[in-house]
Design an enzyme around this catalytic site. Structure first.
Site, PDB file in Angstrom:
ATOM      1  N   GLY A  46       0.859  -1.203   0.025  1.00 23.07           N
ATOM      2  CA  GLY A  46      -0.051  -0.043   0.025  1.00 23.07           C
ATOM      3  C   GLY A  46       0.946   1.221  -0.004  1.00 23.07           C
ATOM      4  O   GLY A  46       1.817   1.290   0.440  1.00 23.07           O
ATOM      5  N   GLN A  51       2.611   9.905   1.593  1.00 20.66           N
ATOM      6  CA  GLN A  51       3.890   9.441   1.610  1.00 20.66           C
ATOM      7  C   GLN A  51       4.731   9.986   0.386  1.00 20.66           C
ATOM      8  O   GLN A  51       6.058   9.921   0.416  1.00 20.66           O
ATOM      9  CB  GLN A  51       3.977   8.027   1.603  1.00 20.66           C
ATOM     10  CG  GLN A  51       3.541   7.308   2.955  1.00 20.66           C
ATOM     11  CD  GLN A  51       3.579   5.797   2.701  1.00 20.66           C
ATOM     12  OE1 GLN A  51       2.365   5.272   2.285  1.00 20.66           O
ATOM     13  NE2 GLN A  51       4.528   5.334   3.060  1.00 20.66           N
ATOM     14  N   CYS A  97       6.507  -0.251   7.145  1.00 23.07           N
ATOM     15  CA  CYS A  97       6.158   0.987   6.306  1.00 23.07           C
ATOM     16  C   CYS A  97       7.326   1.416   5.412  1.00 23.07           C
ATOM     17  O   CYS A  97       8.482   1.572   5.937  1.00 23.07           O
ATOM     18  CB  CYS A  97       5.599   1.946   7.372  1.00 23.07           C
ATOM     19  SG  CYS A  97       4.943   3.784   6.302  1.00 23.07           S
ATOM     20  N   LEU A  98       6.886   1.983   4.225  1.00 26.60           N
ATOM     21  CA  LEU A  98       8.133   2.496   3.158  1.00 26.60           C
ATOM     22  C   LEU A  98       8.682   3.834   4.071  1.00 26.60           C
ATOM     23  O   LEU A  98       9.664   4.088   3.698  1.00 26.60           O
ATOM     24  CB  LEU A  98       7.375   2.771   2.061  1.00 26.60           C
ATOM     25  CG  LEU A  98       6.963   1.239   1.357  1.00 26.60           C
ATOM     26  CD1 LEU A  98       6.345   1.494   0.011  1.00 26.60           C
ATOM     27  CD2 LEU A  98       8.159   0.429   0.967  1.00 26.60           C
ATOM     28  N   HIS A 139      -3.901   0.893   7.985  1.00 30.37           N
ATOM     29  CA  HIS A 139      -2.407   1.617   8.205  1.00 30.37           C
ATOM     30  C   HIS A 139      -2.455   2.829   7.027  1.00 30.37           C
ATOM     31  O   HIS A 139      -1.958   3.659   7.532  1.00 30.37           O
ATOM     32  CB  HIS A 139      -1.529   0.334   7.411  1.00 30.37           C
ATOM     33  CG  HIS A 139      -0.117   0.898   7.696  1.00 30.37           C
ATOM     34  ND1 HIS A 139       0.832   0.369   8.353  1.00 30.37           N
ATOM     35  CD2 HIS A 139       0.446   1.752   6.630  1.00 30.37           C
ATOM     36  CE1 HIS A 139       2.233   1.156   7.952  1.00 30.37           C
ATOM     37  NE2 HIS A 139       1.746   1.841   6.944  1.00 30.37           N
ATOM     38  N   GLU A 140      -3.026   2.543   5.893  1.00 24.89           N
ATOM     39  CA  GLU A 140      -2.946   3.697   4.917  1.00 24.89           C
ATOM     40  C   GLU A 140      -3.960   4.943   4.880  1.00 24.89           C
ATOM     41  O   GLU A 140      -3.494   6.064   4.861  1.00 24.89           O
ATOM     42  CB  GLU A 140      -3.414   3.012   3.520  1.00 24.89           C
ATOM     43  CG  GLU A 140      -2.678   2.065   2.995  1.00 24.89           C
ATOM     44  CD  GLU A 140      -0.974   2.275   3.057  1.00 24.89           C
ATOM     45  OE1 GLU A 140      -0.544   3.505   3.093  1.00 24.89           O
ATOM     46  OE2 GLU A 140      -0.328   1.327   3.109  1.00 24.89           O
ATOM     47  N   HIS A 143      -2.179   7.131   7.560  1.00 26.78           N
ATOM     48  CA  HIS A 143      -1.290   8.052   6.698  1.00 26.78           C
ATOM     49  C   HIS A 143      -1.955   9.447   6.425  1.00 26.78           C
ATOM     50  O   HIS A 143      -1.368  10.257   6.524  1.00 26.78           O
ATOM     51  CB  HIS A 143      -0.724   7.333   5.513  1.00 26.78           C
ATOM     52  CG  HIS A 143       0.562   6.497   5.798  1.00 26.78           C
ATOM     53  ND1 HIS A 143       1.762   7.107   6.272  1.00 26.78           N
ATOM     54  CD2 HIS A 143       0.920   5.179   5.487  1.00 26.78           C
ATOM     55  CE1 HIS A 143       2.613   6.225   6.490  1.00 26.78           C
ATOM     56  NE2 HIS A 143       2.052   4.783   5.773  1.00 26.78           N
TER      57      HIS A 143
HETATM   58 NI    NI Z   1       3.078   2.968   5.513  1.00 28.11          NI
END
Ligand code: NI
Length: 176
Positions: A46, A51, A97-98, A139-140, A143
């Site tokens: 995702g 981000q 997470c990226l 999670h997304e 963000h």
């Molecule tokens: Ni993330």
């Protein structure tokens, strides 16, 4: 398609509460394509607009694609103006997470959710989700509300990770 730069902690943009998407145009479609391209390249399951420095309530996801399996097909979903309208149960799964490279931790989330969102054609959908899909959505969506998974950890654990990440970020900026 363009590979987008992913912001990492402690970039202040990751704390931003993103604005609803009101303009559905070609630029939005291009952004979705670039975000999906970036998500598969990283790789991730995702990726939220904040981000990549975009102030929009939008994320892309694909929790079913398996890069090890040549039969597996990429099916990215664009989730615009998402809202969780129902949440039940509890689950605790390890997340990464990226934007928080190389750290993983178990996070408490709802086990089952119902998501309402718009697609690129502005059509409204409701989706029931459980398992990894439900985790990814929560999670997304976090963000888009300026929250990272490390913000949900117990304070001591969170501070240890934050200190390590800040140290590494400052070492990288000196090296670069
Ligand atoms: Ni993330």
């Amino acid at each position: 398609m363009a590979l987008l730069k992913i912001l990492t902690y402690p970039d202040p943009f990751l704390k931003k509460v993103a604005q609803p998407v009101t303009v559905f145009n070609e630029a939005l479609e291009t952004l979705v394509q670039d975000m999906a391209f970036t998500m598969y390249a990283e790789p991730g399951i995702g990726l939220a607009a904040t981000q990549v420095g975009e102030d929009k309530r939008l994320f892309v996801m694909d929790v079913f694609y398996n890069r090890e399996d040549p039969e597996s097909k990429k099916q990215p979903v664009a989730v615009i103006n998402p809202e969780i309208i129902q949440a039940e149960g509890e689950s605790c799964v390890e997340e990464g997470c990226l934007s928080v490279p190389e750290f993983r931790a178990e996070v408490k989330r709802s086990a089952e959710i119902v998501l309402r969102f718009q697609d690129l054609q502005q059509e409204v959908h409701e989706m029931k989700a459980e398992g990894l899909l439900a985790i990814c959505i929560q999670h997304e969506l976090d963000h888009l509300n300026g929250r990272l998974f490390i913000d949900l950890l117990p304070p001591l654990k969170r501070r240890i990770i934050q200190t390590k990440l800040k140290k590494r970020a400052s070492e990288q900026s000196k090296a670069g």
